[in-house]
Motif scaffolding. Structure first.
Motif, PDB file in Angstrom:
ATOM      1  N   UNK A  77      79.021  57.868  75.081  1.00 54.44           N
ATOM      2  CA  UNK A  77      79.312  56.459  74.776  1.00 54.44           C
ATOM      3  C   UNK A  77      80.188  55.652  75.753  1.00 54.44           C
ATOM      4  N   UNK A  78      81.199  56.250  76.442  1.00 56.79           N
ATOM      5  CA  UNK A  78      82.018  55.345  77.272  1.00 56.79           C
ATOM      6  C   UNK A  78      81.214  54.685  78.401  1.00 56.79           C
ATOM      7  N   UNK A 114      72.691  61.278  66.279  1.00 57.79           N
ATOM      8  CA  UNK A 114      71.733  60.176  66.395  1.00 57.79           C
ATOM      9  C   UNK A 114      72.479  58.925  66.830  1.00 57.79           C
ATOM     10  N   UNK A 115      71.762  58.051  67.484  1.00 52.38           N
ATOM     11  CA  UNK A 115      72.361  56.837  68.056  1.00 52.38           C
ATOM     12  C   UNK A 115      71.299  55.745  68.105  1.00 52.38           C
ATOM     13  N   UNK A 153      82.230  49.945  73.785  1.00 46.83           N
ATOM     14  CA  UNK A 153      82.084  48.492  73.568  1.00 46.83           C
ATOM     15  C   UNK A 153      82.699  48.070  72.231  1.00 46.83           C
ATOM     16  N   UNK A 154      83.222  46.852  72.183  1.00 43.83           N
ATOM     17  CA  UNK A 154      83.926  46.439  70.956  1.00 43.83           C
ATOM     18  C   UNK A 154      83.246  45.270  70.239  1.00 43.83           C
ATOM     19  N   UNK A 155      82.050  44.860  70.679  1.00 48.88           N
ATOM     20  CA  UNK A 155      81.462  43.676  70.048  1.00 48.88           C
ATOM     21  C   UNK A 155      80.502  44.005  68.896  1.00 48.88           C
ATOM     22  N   UNK A 163      83.076  52.628  66.726  1.00 43.05           N
ATOM     23  CA  UNK A 163      83.563  53.849  66.069  1.00 43.05           C
ATOM     24  C   UNK A 163      82.982  55.117  66.699  1.00 43.05           C
ATOM     25  N   UNK A 164      82.134  54.959  67.723  1.00 47.19           N
ATOM     26  CA  UNK A 164      81.501  56.141  68.335  1.00 47.19           C
ATOM     27  C   UNK A 164      82.565  57.069  68.911  1.00 47.19           C
TER      28      UNK A 164
END
Ligand code: GLN
Length: 303
Positions: free
Chosen positions: A276-277, A63-64, A30-32, A38-39
């Protein structure tokens, strides 16, 4: 003969993880939220936890932020704190076929949020957390979850800064509509609390332990509250994909835009995954793939 989560083989799991990583190449970061962007797309962790056994693959140190995976736990906290009548006076329990931040859905529903898993519902519920400001409200939830789940959630302050650095016009529009229809008294405070709790962060073990609270509740929680959360996750945890996933897989599941996904295998345990994707609905491609493979393995053997 039926197999259950505890019978899964580590080699089988590793094979699915390799396939999940391949598939995740098709997803998008995601880009917002600048820091989420940056993940590492190849960052991966999975943890399968039952009361008897744990399996893991990938990087357990990663961690996330929980992002939307905090929503079922916000609901759980409020059910325990205020009871189900008070909660469901403020939010519905119906699925939605619109995206998680849809203003249109809220307008169709005349300002009454359709469920607690979409942003309008979670922001409304966030406003019910007690505390003198957003930081204290978030801290109350964090301490409660850490104590009950025996986990180590922390507030990711850099992520919060990043979330606040760009105006989220969709969430802004939602709170204006909620306030205009009388569903929120203090829209900015509600949004602020929501942003804070979305930035509660931890590793994959923390996530799995949170999930286990819902499958195998400690005595401090009411079983009926955990059942309500499970039902809401089933009908709306994956936004527009919820219905299809429920038919195919059937496990109550919740995703977050950071690439986390948590699936509950009733009476057995949990599958927690970070990859992440995302697909077009904002759900982790690799995470959903892995959960689907596990569900197939469990059910093929059931018949
Ligand atoms: N904080 C994010 C947002 O409001 C959470 C959404 C999500 O994880 N789907 O956009």
């Amino acid at each position: 003969m039926s197999i259950s989560l505890v019978d899964l083989k580590q080699e089988q799991l590793l094979k699915w993880v390799t396939q999940a990583l391949e598939r995740s190449q098709k997803g998008k970061i995601p880009d917002y939220i600048p820091l989420l962007q940056k993940a590492d797309p190849n960052g991966f962790a999975a943890y399968i936890l039952t009361v008897h056994r744990a399996y893991s693959t990938g990087n357990l140190e990663l961690t996330f932020p929980l992002m939307s995976v905090v929503k079922p736990f916000l609901l759980l906290y409020l059910l325990a704190d205020l009871g189900s009548d008070a909660v469901f006076r403020r939010v519905g329990g119906q699925p939605s076929n619109y995206p998680f931040n849809s203003l249109e859905q809220l307008q169709i529903d005349r300002g009454f949020p359709r469920n607690p898993m979409i942003n309008s519902g979670a922001i409304t519920l966030a406003s019910l957390l007690s505390g003198k400001d957003a930081a204290e409200a978030c801290e109350n939830l964090r301490l409660w979850l850490n104590k009950l789940g025996n986990c180590h959630l922390f507030l990711d302050e850099l992520m919060l800064e990043s979330v606040l650095s760009l105006p989220n016009v969709r969430n802004q529009a939602l709170v204006q509509e909620l306030a205009a229809k009388g569903s929120l008294d203090n829209p900015q405070l509600a949004l602020n609390i929501y942003n804070y709790i979305c930035c509660l962060a931890g590793n994959i073990v923390d996530l799995a332990r949170l999930g286990l609270l819902l499958v195998s509740p400690p005595t401090a929680l009411k079983v009926e509250h955990c059942q309500i959360v499970q039902e809401i996750m089933t009908i709306s945890g994956l936004y527009e994909s919820s219905g299809g996933f429920a038919l195919k897989v059937g496990f109550p599941t919740k995703s977050g835009v950071s690439g986390v996904v948590l699936s509950l295998v009733p009476e057995q345990g949990v599958i927690a995954c970070y990859s992440p994707p995302l697909d077009a609905q904002g759900n982790s491609v690799g995470g959903l793939f892995l959960i689907e493979q596990i569900a197939k393995a469990l059910s093929i053997n059931r018949f």
